[in-house]
Design a protein around this motif. Structure first.
Motif, PDB file in Angstrom:
ATOM      1  N   MET A  54       0.858  -1.183   0.000  1.00  0.00           N
ATOM      2  CA  MET A  54       0.000   0.000   0.000  1.00  0.00           C
ATOM      3  C   MET A  54       0.895   1.235   0.000  1.00  0.00           C
ATOM      4  SD  MET A  54      -3.436   0.901   2.158  1.00  0.00           S
ATOM      5  CE  MET A  54      -2.715   1.090   3.789  1.00  0.00           C
ATOM      6  N   GLU A  55       0.684   2.097  -1.013  1.00  0.00           N
ATOM      7  CA  GLU A  55       1.515   3.288  -1.165  1.00  0.00           C
ATOM      8  C   GLU A  55       0.645   4.528  -1.320  1.00  0.00           C
ATOM      9  OE1 GLU A  55       5.083   1.039  -3.705  1.00  0.00           O
ATOM     10  OE2 GLU A  55       3.517   2.199  -4.739  1.00  0.00           O
ATOM     11  N   ASN A  56       1.209   5.685  -0.993  1.00  0.00           N
ATOM     12  CA  ASN A  56       0.487   6.936  -1.222  1.00  0.00           C
ATOM     13  C   ASN A  56       0.730   7.402  -2.647  1.00  0.00           C
ATOM     14  OD1 ASN A  56       3.055   8.044  -1.268  1.00  0.00           O
ATOM     15  ND2 ASN A  56       2.881   9.035   0.733  1.00  0.00           N
ATOM     16  N   PHE A  57       0.226   8.603  -2.973  1.00  0.00           N
ATOM     17  CA  PHE A  57       0.325   9.085  -4.351  1.00  0.00           C
ATOM     18  C   PHE A  57       1.768   9.381  -4.762  1.00  0.00           C
ATOM     19  CE2 PHE A  57       0.088  12.879  -1.797  1.00  0.00           C
ATOM     20  CZ  PHE A  57       0.877  13.811  -2.453  1.00  0.00           C
ATOM     21  N   GLN A  58       2.683   9.423  -3.798  1.00  0.00           N
ATOM     22  CA  GLN A  58       4.098   9.630  -4.093  1.00  0.00           C
ATOM     23  C   GLN A  58       4.866   8.299  -4.150  1.00  0.00           C
ATOM     24  OE1 GLN A  58       4.872  12.297  -0.745  1.00  0.00           O
ATOM     25  NE2 GLN A  58       5.031  14.038  -2.170  1.00  0.00           N
ATOM     26  N   SER A  59       4.096   7.191  -4.154  1.00  0.00           N
ATOM     27  CA  SER A  59       4.665   5.832  -4.213  1.00  0.00           C
ATOM     28  C   SER A  59       5.500   5.492  -2.981  1.00  0.00           C
ATOM     29  CB  SER A  59       5.511   5.651  -5.484  1.00  0.00           C
ATOM     30  OG  SER A  59       4.706   5.796  -6.633  1.00  0.00           O
ATOM     31  N   ARG A  60       5.167   6.095  -1.851  1.00  0.00           N
ATOM     32  CA  ARG A  60       5.845   5.780  -0.598  1.00  0.00           C
ATOM     33  C   ARG A  60       4.986   4.825   0.214  1.00  0.00           C
ATOM     34  NH1 ARG A  60       7.828  11.917   1.101  1.00  0.00           N
ATOM     35  NH2 ARG A  60       9.384  12.151  -0.586  1.00  0.00           N
ATOM     36  N   PRO A  61       5.578   3.793   0.816  1.00  0.00           N
ATOM     37  CA  PRO A  61       4.804   2.810   1.590  1.00  0.00           C
ATOM     38  C   PRO A  61       4.084   3.468   2.769  1.00  0.00           C
ATOM     39  CG  PRO A  61       7.020   2.009   1.131  1.00  0.00           C
ATOM     40  CD  PRO A  61       7.006   3.451   0.740  1.00  0.00           C
ATOM     41  N   ILE A  62       2.826   3.071   2.975  1.00  0.00           N
ATOM     42  CA  ILE A  62       2.056   3.546   4.121  1.00  0.00           C
ATOM     43  C   ILE A  62       1.353   2.353   4.761  1.00  0.00           C
ATOM     44  CG2 ILE A  62       1.700   5.912   3.288  1.00  0.00           C
ATOM     45  CD1 ILE A  62      -1.022   5.085   2.242  1.00  0.00           C
ATOM     46  N   GLU A  63       0.970   2.492   6.007  1.00  0.00           N
ATOM     47  CA  GLU A  63       0.324   1.411   6.754  1.00  0.00           C
ATOM     48  C   GLU A  63      -1.186   1.530   6.749  1.00  0.00           C
ATOM     49  OE1 GLU A  63       1.868  -1.258   8.068  1.00  0.00           O
ATOM     50  OE2 GLU A  63       3.702  -0.464   7.129  1.00  0.00           O
ATOM     51  N   GLU A  64      -1.724   2.755   6.602  1.00  0.00           N
ATOM     52  CA  GLU A  64      -3.175   2.948   6.582  1.00  0.00           C
ATOM     53  C   GLU A  64      -3.520   4.224   5.834  1.00  0.00           C
ATOM     54  OE1 GLU A  64      -3.948   5.150  10.829  1.00  0.00           O
ATOM     55  OE2 GLU A  64      -3.919   2.948  10.824  1.00  0.00           O
ATOM     56  N   ALA A  65      -4.802   4.316   5.425  1.00  0.00           N
ATOM     57  CA  ALA A  65      -5.269   5.483   4.673  1.00  0.00           C
ATOM     58  C   ALA A  65      -6.692   5.806   5.098  1.00  0.00           C
ATOM     59  CB  ALA A  65      -5.213   5.204   3.176  1.00  0.00           C
ATOM     60  N   GLY A  66      -6.915   7.065   5.426  1.00  0.00           N
ATOM     61  CA  GLY A  66      -8.237   7.505   5.863  1.00  0.00           C
ATOM     62  C   GLY A  66      -9.096   8.021   4.724  1.00  0.00           C
ATOM     63  N   PRO A  67     -10.282   8.565   5.026  1.00  0.00           N
ATOM     64  CA  PRO A  67     -11.208   9.075   4.010  1.00  0.00           C
ATOM     65  C   PRO A  67     -10.571  10.124   3.102  1.00  0.00           C
ATOM     66  CG  PRO A  67     -12.290   8.918   6.128  1.00  0.00           C
ATOM     67  CD  PRO A  67     -10.840   8.657   6.382  1.00  0.00           C
ATOM     68  N   SER A  68     -10.970  10.094   1.833  1.00  0.00           N
ATOM     69  CA  SER A  68     -10.496  11.026   0.790  1.00  0.00           C
ATOM     70  C   SER A  68      -9.026  10.834   0.452  1.00  0.00           C
ATOM     71  CB  SER A  68     -10.751  12.481   1.206  1.00  0.00           C
ATOM     72  OG  SER A  68     -12.124  12.706   1.415  1.00  0.00           O
ATOM     73  N   THR A  69      -8.472   9.676   0.806  1.00  0.00           N
ATOM     74  CA  THR A  69      -7.057   9.410   0.525  1.00  0.00           C
ATOM     75  C   THR A  69      -6.916   8.460  -0.666  1.00  0.00           C
ATOM     76  OG1 THR A  69      -6.533   9.622   2.873  1.00  0.00           O
ATOM     77  CG2 THR A  69      -4.885   8.583   1.478  1.00  0.00           C
ATOM     78  N   PRO A  70      -6.178   8.866  -1.706  1.00  0.00           N
ATOM     79  CA  PRO A  70      -5.890   7.934  -2.804  1.00  0.00           C
ATOM     80  C   PRO A  70      -4.702   7.059  -2.447  1.00  0.00           C
ATOM     81  CG  PRO A  70      -5.021  10.099  -3.333  1.00  0.00           C
ATOM     82  CD  PRO A  70      -5.684  10.226  -1.983  1.00  0.00           C
ATOM     83  N   VAL A  71      -4.810   5.767  -2.705  1.00  0.00           N
ATOM     84  CA  VAL A  71      -3.723   4.837  -2.405  1.00  0.00           C
ATOM     85  C   VAL A  71      -3.521   3.874  -3.560  1.00  0.00           C
ATOM     86  CG1 VAL A  71      -3.941   4.936   0.102  1.00  0.00           C
ATOM     87  CG2 VAL A  71      -5.311   3.289  -1.195  1.00  0.00           C
ATOM     88  N   ILE A  72      -2.276   3.415  -3.706  1.00  0.00           N
ATOM     89  CA  ILE A  72      -1.936   2.399  -4.715  1.00  0.00           C
ATOM     90  C   ILE A  72      -1.714   1.095  -3.977  1.00  0.00           C
ATOM     91  CG2 ILE A  72      -0.317   1.720  -6.518  1.00  0.00           C
ATOM     92  CD1 ILE A  72       0.424   4.727  -6.719  1.00  0.00           C
ATOM     93  N   ILE A  73      -2.401   0.030  -4.407  1.00  0.00           N
ATOM     94  CA  ILE A  73      -2.251  -1.248  -3.726  1.00  0.00           C
ATOM     95  C   ILE A  73      -1.995  -2.379  -4.712  1.00  0.00           C
ATOM     96  CG2 ILE A  73      -3.874  -0.471  -1.936  1.00  0.00           C
ATOM     97  CD1 ILE A  73      -5.725  -2.787  -3.089  1.00  0.00           C
ATOM     98  N   THR A  74      -1.393  -3.452  -4.208  1.00  0.00           N
ATOM     99  CA  THR A  74      -1.274  -4.707  -4.945  1.00  0.00           C
ATOM    100  C   THR A  74      -1.865  -5.810  -4.068  1.00  0.00           C
ATOM    101  OG1 THR A  74       0.884  -5.334  -4.055  1.00  0.00           O
ATOM    102  CG2 THR A  74       0.868  -3.905  -5.988  1.00  0.00           C
ATOM    103  N   GLY A  75      -2.211  -6.927  -4.702  1.00  0.00           N
ATOM    104  CA  GLY A  75      -2.770  -8.040  -3.940  1.00  0.00           C
ATOM    105  C   GLY A  75      -4.052  -8.595  -4.505  1.00  0.00           C
ATOM    106  N   PHE A  76      -4.672  -7.869  -5.457  1.00  0.00           N
ATOM    107  CA  PHE A  76      -5.885  -8.383  -6.096  1.00  0.00           C
ATOM    108  C   PHE A  76      -5.558  -9.652  -6.894  1.00  0.00           C
ATOM    109  CE2 PHE A  76      -7.771  -4.022  -5.753  1.00  0.00           C
ATOM    110  CZ  PHE A  76      -8.978  -4.399  -5.176  1.00  0.00           C
ATOM    111  N   ASN A  77      -6.544 -10.543  -7.007  1.00  0.00           N
ATOM    112  CA  ASN A  77      -6.333 -11.752  -7.807  1.00  0.00           C
ATOM    113  C   ASN A  77      -6.314 -11.441  -9.297  1.00  0.00           C
ATOM    114  OD1 ASN A  77      -9.153 -11.189  -7.740  1.00  0.00           O
ATOM    115  ND2 ASN A  77      -9.596 -13.264  -8.410  1.00  0.00           N
ATOM    116  N   GLN A  78      -6.907 -10.326  -9.691  1.00  0.00           N
ATOM    117  CA  GLN A  78      -6.861  -9.842 -11.064  1.00  0.00           C
ATOM    118  C   GLN A  78      -7.146  -8.341 -11.033  1.00  0.00           C
ATOM    119  OE1 GLN A  78      -9.901 -12.078 -13.107  1.00  0.00           O
ATOM    120  NE2 GLN A  78     -11.526 -10.676 -12.504  1.00  0.00           N
ATOM    121  N   ALA A  79      -6.890  -7.670 -12.147  1.00  0.00           N
ATOM    122  CA  ALA A  79      -7.104  -6.225 -12.181  1.00  0.00           C
ATOM    123  C   ALA A  79      -8.595  -5.921 -12.122  1.00  0.00           C
ATOM    124  CB  ALA A  79      -6.502  -5.634 -13.460  1.00  0.00           C
ATOM    125  N   PRO A  80      -9.059  -5.146 -11.130  1.00  0.00           N
ATOM    126  CA  PRO A  80     -10.480  -4.807 -11.038  1.00  0.00           C
ATOM    127  C   PRO A  80     -10.876  -3.775 -12.089  1.00  0.00           C
ATOM    128  CG  PRO A  80      -9.256  -3.646  -9.357  1.00  0.00           C
ATOM    129  CD  PRO A  80      -8.275  -4.553 -10.033  1.00  0.00           C
TER     130      PRO A  80
END
Length: 322
Positions: A54-80
């Motif tokens: 889970m990363e923020n919009f600057q591609s830095r790792p983060i542990e959690e994200a609150g409301p109105s926060t865009p995040v980049i994640i991996t882990g889906f079984n396929q692209a949604p």
């Protein structure tokens, strides 16, 4: 003064999706309610999985994200799919079940095409780098006229061209069209062996233009009739095996060997055929001009009579465009 409670159930929206060649299915999410954590199990309309990165919009790792926060994640079984809503589940089985239920409903309502005998179909497999590209291409396809030909997408997904795409193209008699993704040397070799055509593009406009060309290639060409001239029949000679020799005078334009002929009698069309041989002064010639007399070997289904008018013409087959 918008406010959100951190303890609300986690939900949000998929705003971008792609198949990363190194990290696998990767999506950008916008958290709407609750707090999304790196260890959460999430499910969208077409994919599920446990968050790995889970990363923020600057591609830095983060542990959690609150409301109105865009995040980049991996882990889906396929692209949604872009635009799907996501939520957090207690376990993987619950997420899988929810996604399977949604996908089953989609399969129950397949896209229906009304294909009449006068219509032709172009089957394609569409591959792209990200789902945003797929959606843009689909929308552009919607502007292509499909009154006489139908564009049918057998499969549309993100990621490089693979062997299953080749197999589907073979069984579905389809062309593979890709946008900013490629087929490796092994896949290209298989495609060549199976005579599957792959078209790769970096610009959407060029992809759409090529698709239009492929569709137009299924259309019957436009027949353009070019009138050369008219010949008035002055003499009739014995016919042999569907061929007839006649003598006449060119009264307008010219006549030409190999041209097509319509036989006119009393201003009515009674038959047609082809001018096989043309002579002047008992010598073979390519053409005869106005006011010149000539001999014609005619092949056709109707017998020519003295006084008939032969309308001599050529046909040009012109490719149609969409």
């Amino acid at each position: 003064e918008f406010k959100s409670q951190p303890n609300e159930p986690v939900s949000g929206l998929i705003i971008e999706s792609r198949l990363d060649s190194f990290r696998g299915p990767t999506a950008t999410l916008l958290v709407k309610t609750g707090v999304l954590k790196k260890t959460d199990i999430i499910g969208a309309g077409s994919a599920f999985g446990r968050i790995k990165v889970m990363e923020n919009f600057q591609s830095r790792p983060i542990e959690e994200a609150g409301p109105s926060t865009p995040v980049i994640i991996t882990g889906f079984n396929q692209a949604p799919q872009i635009g799907e809503k996501f939520s957090v589940f207690e376990n993987m089985e619950a997420a899988r079940k929810k996604v399977e239920e949604k996908m089953a409903k989609i399969k129950e309502s397949p896209e229906v095409f009304l294909i009449t005998p006068d219509k032709k179909v172009l089957n394609i497999i569409l591959k792209a780098d990200v789902l945003g590209s797929l959606e843009a291409i689909r929308q552009s396809f919607g502007a292509i006229p499909q009154e006489e030909v139908i564009l049918r997408i057998l499969k549309a997904e993100v990621g490089n061209i693979n062997e299953s795409d080749i197999k589907l193209a073979q069984t579905g008699h389809a062309r593979i069209i890709s946008f900013r993704v490629k087929a490796d040397s092994k896949i290209q070799q298989i495609a060549e062996q199976q005579k599957i055509k792959i078209f790769t593009f970096e610009i959407i406009y060029e992809l759409i233009q090529k698709t239009r060309e492929l569709l137009a290639g299924l259309l019957e060409p436009e027949i353009i009739r070019n009138i050369l001239g008219q010949v008035k029949i002055l003499a009739i000679f014995p016919a042999k095996k569907g061929r007839q020799v006649v003598g006449g005078k060119v009264i307008s334009g010219q006549t030409k060997r190999g041209a097509l002929i319509e036989v006119m009698r009393d201003n009515q069309k009674i038959g047609k055929g082809r001018l096989l041989q043309l002579q002047r002064n008992k010598k073979d010639v390519e053409e005869a001009a106005k006011n010149q007399e000539c001999g014609i070997m005619f092949e056709g289904g109707e017998m020519i009579e003295k006084g008939d008018i032969l309308e001599v013409y050529e046909e040009e087959r012109k490719k149609r465009e969409l």
